[in-house]
Scaffold this active site. Structure first.
Site, PDB file in Angstrom:
ATOM      1  N   TYR A  51       0.845  -1.204   0.000  1.00 25.55           N
ATOM      2  CA  TYR A  51       0.000   0.000   0.000  1.00 25.55           C
ATOM      3  C   TYR A  51       0.870   1.241   0.000  1.00 25.55           C
ATOM      4  CZ  TYR A  51      -5.019  -0.430   0.137  1.00 25.55           C
ATOM      5  OH  TYR A  51      -6.317  -0.571  -0.229  1.00 25.55           O
ATOM      6  N   GLU A  53      -0.605   4.882  -0.329  1.00 23.17           N
ATOM      7  CA  GLU A  53      -1.410   6.096  -0.550  1.00 23.17           C
ATOM      8  C   GLU A  53      -0.543   7.337  -0.398  1.00 23.17           C
ATOM      9  OE1 GLU A  53      -4.982   6.114   1.796  1.00 23.17           O
ATOM     10  OE2 GLU A  53      -5.709   4.309   0.821  1.00 23.17           O
ATOM     11  N   ASP A 197      -7.759  13.022 -24.721  1.00 20.07           N
ATOM     12  CA  ASP A 197      -7.754  11.620 -24.315  1.00 20.07           C
ATOM     13  C   ASP A 197      -7.093  10.854 -25.456  1.00 20.07           C
ATOM     14  OD1 ASP A 197      -8.281   8.964 -23.889  1.00 20.07           O
ATOM     15  OD2 ASP A 197     -10.375   9.245 -23.298  1.00 20.07           O
ATOM     16  N   THR A 223      -4.910   5.591 -21.397  1.00 22.96           N
ATOM     17  CA  THR A 223      -4.696   4.279 -20.819  1.00 22.96           C
ATOM     18  C   THR A 223      -3.285   3.869 -21.224  1.00 22.96           C
ATOM     19  OG1 THR A 223      -5.691   3.329 -22.796  1.00 22.96           O
ATOM     20  CG2 THR A 223      -7.090   3.479 -20.850  1.00 22.96           C
ATOM     21  N   LYS A 226      -3.225   0.061 -24.566  1.00 21.09           N
ATOM     22  CA  LYS A 226      -3.703  -0.086 -25.954  1.00 21.09           C
ATOM     23  C   LYS A 226      -2.482  -0.090 -26.877  1.00 21.09           C
ATOM     24  CE  LYS A 226      -8.327   1.759 -25.056  1.00 21.09           C
ATOM     25  NZ  LYS A 226      -8.406   2.562 -23.830  1.00 21.09           N
ATOM     26  N   ARG A 232      -2.708  -2.875 -17.954  1.00 22.49           N
ATOM     27  CA  ARG A 232      -3.965  -2.119 -17.861  1.00 22.49           C
ATOM     28  C   ARG A 232      -3.809  -1.054 -16.794  1.00 22.49           C
ATOM     29  NH1 ARG A 232      -7.551  -4.959 -20.987  1.00 22.49           N
ATOM     30  NH2 ARG A 232      -9.020  -3.256 -20.707  1.00 22.49           N
TER      31      ARG A 232
HETATM   32  N1  DSN Z   1     -13.142   0.334 -24.190  1.00 21.49           N
HETATM   33  C1  DSN Z   1     -12.108   1.003 -24.943  1.00 21.49           C
HETATM   34  C2  DSN Z   1     -12.185   0.712 -26.387  1.00 21.49           C
HETATM   35  O1  DSN Z   1     -12.367  -0.440 -26.712  1.00 21.49           O
HETATM   36  O2  DSN Z   1     -12.060   1.594 -27.216  1.00 21.49           O
HETATM   37  C3  DSN Z   1     -12.084   2.458 -24.693  1.00 21.49           C
HETATM   38  O3  DSN Z   1     -11.861   2.675 -23.356  1.00 21.49           O
END
Ligand code: DSN
Length: 415
Positions: A51, A53, A197, A223, A226, A232
């Site tokens: 942990y 924080e 984003d 994120t 991707k 993740r």
């Molecule tokens: N769920 C994602 C996507 O597949 O584009 C976006 O967060």
């Protein structure tokens, strides 16, 4: 996974089957990828036990000698890779990262502006069923009805009228380059915080295969799993003047303890993304997507906006005599995994929309190039004319498996 097999054979078996699925199928969901063994090892490490924080040098728990170093390393790498003045690597994923931005700059009810979900935006850009569309007042811009490109006139008009506190640029199903300059000038004119984003394109930005939003945006959320090919997780990059507001909004505003195993794996992914090999990978993603678009075009598929500049292709399949869901399901049976998706101005419902969304980050990670992409487009055309022919779909799945065996993916055990 010997310990897992012994303690929990059911879960071990399911993970093993999922490994086989990922290995034997062509994965075209544009937001998915294959992480490297190094990223997997950091994700599965003892850091999950800790942990922490707070932030480095200012935590609410002792024993942070090593966690601080890991988080600071991740921050340094993020700033260096993307050229940003600040970085926060604690957001649990993209949705909390976006919510943290609104929390940092808005009060409940304030107007926030983003691309409509059914035009390629994201739930967290102010869609009604999301907390972001419920707690704030969403202003939604759309694509132009003829070009299917972002309607920048509409963005300016709506911004002048509603004076949003935050303007979000970024998408989950937009195949073209976004004009960050145009958004930045609108945001400056109306005094909005400009947030990009970049979740879908973060790997392309890192590798120089897409213009970077960092020089123009106040804050950039992403994120990490991707096209960036990390675990993740999420990150927020920001201008120095916004560092404190974002810091406060993430913790204690929105989250508790950061997921340190994820932070470490993000640091690993950022190190990988700074290599020449990754630059080549990012460019290859785009090259493969363009080639997929051209090959599908040749076979009579109807592409939204006519093609792509990035990692994804959006296809309206209604002209093929089918709709998104049955086509995506038939493709899955044929070993080709994508998701059904709305197309701009879609008259059909979201649960069976007119299109499918295809992306090349994962197939590029396993080394696909021009011949494999052409083969893939050929299989997709065959599936389109044999949607209910189970035997044919099974035959294609066998061929897909055979091709995949020659292209081992990162992180996948080779048989
Ligand atoms: N769920 C994602 C996507 O597949 O584009 C976006 O967060």
């Amino acid at each position: 996974m010997n310990h897992l097999k012994e303690i929990d054979p059911e879960i071990a078996e399911l993970i093993s089957q999922e490994t086989t699925r990922q290995r034997d199928k062509i994965r075209l969901i544009p937001s998915e990828n294959y992480v490297t063994n190094a990223v997997l090892e950091a994700t599965g490490s003892v850091l999950t036990n800790k942990y922490s924080e707070g932030y480095a040098k200012k935590r609410y728990y002792e024993g942070q000698q090593l966690i601080d170093q890991i988080e600071l390393l991740a921050i340094r790498r993020a700033k260096a890779l993307f050229g940003s003045e600040g970085a926060n690597v604690q957001p649990y994923s993209g949705s909390p990262a976006n919510l943290a931005v609104y929390f940092a700059f808005c009060r409940p009810g304030d107007p926030i502006m983003g691309l409509a979900l059914d035009h390629g935006g994201h739930l967290t850009h102010g869609w009604g069923v999301s907390i972001t569309g419920d707690f704030f007042t969403p202003i939604r811009y759309e694509l132009h009805p003829e070009t299917h490109l972002i309607d920048y006139d509409m963005v300016r008009d709506l911004a002048r009228k509603h004076k949003p506190k935050v303007i979000v640029a970024g998408a989950t199903a937009y195949p073209r380059i976004i004009d960050f300059e145009a958004f930045a000038s609108v945001a400056a004119e109306v005094g909005a915080v400009f947030c990009v984003d970049m979740a879908h394109i973060a790997g392309l930005v890192a590798g120089g295969a897409h213009p970077s939003p960092v020089p123009r945006a106040d804050v950039v959320t992403t994120t990490t799993h991707k096209s960036l090919r990390g675990p993740r997780g999420g990150m927020i990059l920001m201008k120095k003047k916004h560092r404190k507001a974002i810091k406060k909004a993430v913790f204690p505003g929105l989250q508790g303890g950061p997921h340190n195993h994820t932070t470490a794996a993000i640091a690993v992914a950022l190190k990988e993304a700074a290599t020449d090999e990754f630059k080549a990978y990012a460019h290859k993603i785009v090259e493969n997507a363009k080639h997929l678009a051209a090959s599908l075009n040749e076979k009579g598929f109807n592409l939204v906006s006519g093609g792509t500049d990035n990692h994804l292709v959006l296809v309206d399949v209604t002209k093929l005599g089918t709709t998104g869901k049955p086509f995506a399901q038939a493709l899955d049976k044929a070993g080709i995994v994508c998701n059904y998706n709305t197309v701009p101005f879609d008259p059909r419902p979201p649960m069976d929309p007119s299109g499918v969304r295809l992306g090349t980050p994962a197939v590029t990670s396993r080394g696909f190039g021009k011949p494999e992409i052409e083969q893939l487009a050929g299989w997709m055309a065959q599936v389109a004319t044999h949607i209910d022919d189970e035997a044919k779909l099974a035959r294609v799945a066998e061929e897909v498996k055979e091709l995949c065996a020659g292209f081992p993916a990162p992180g996948m055990p080779v048989e």
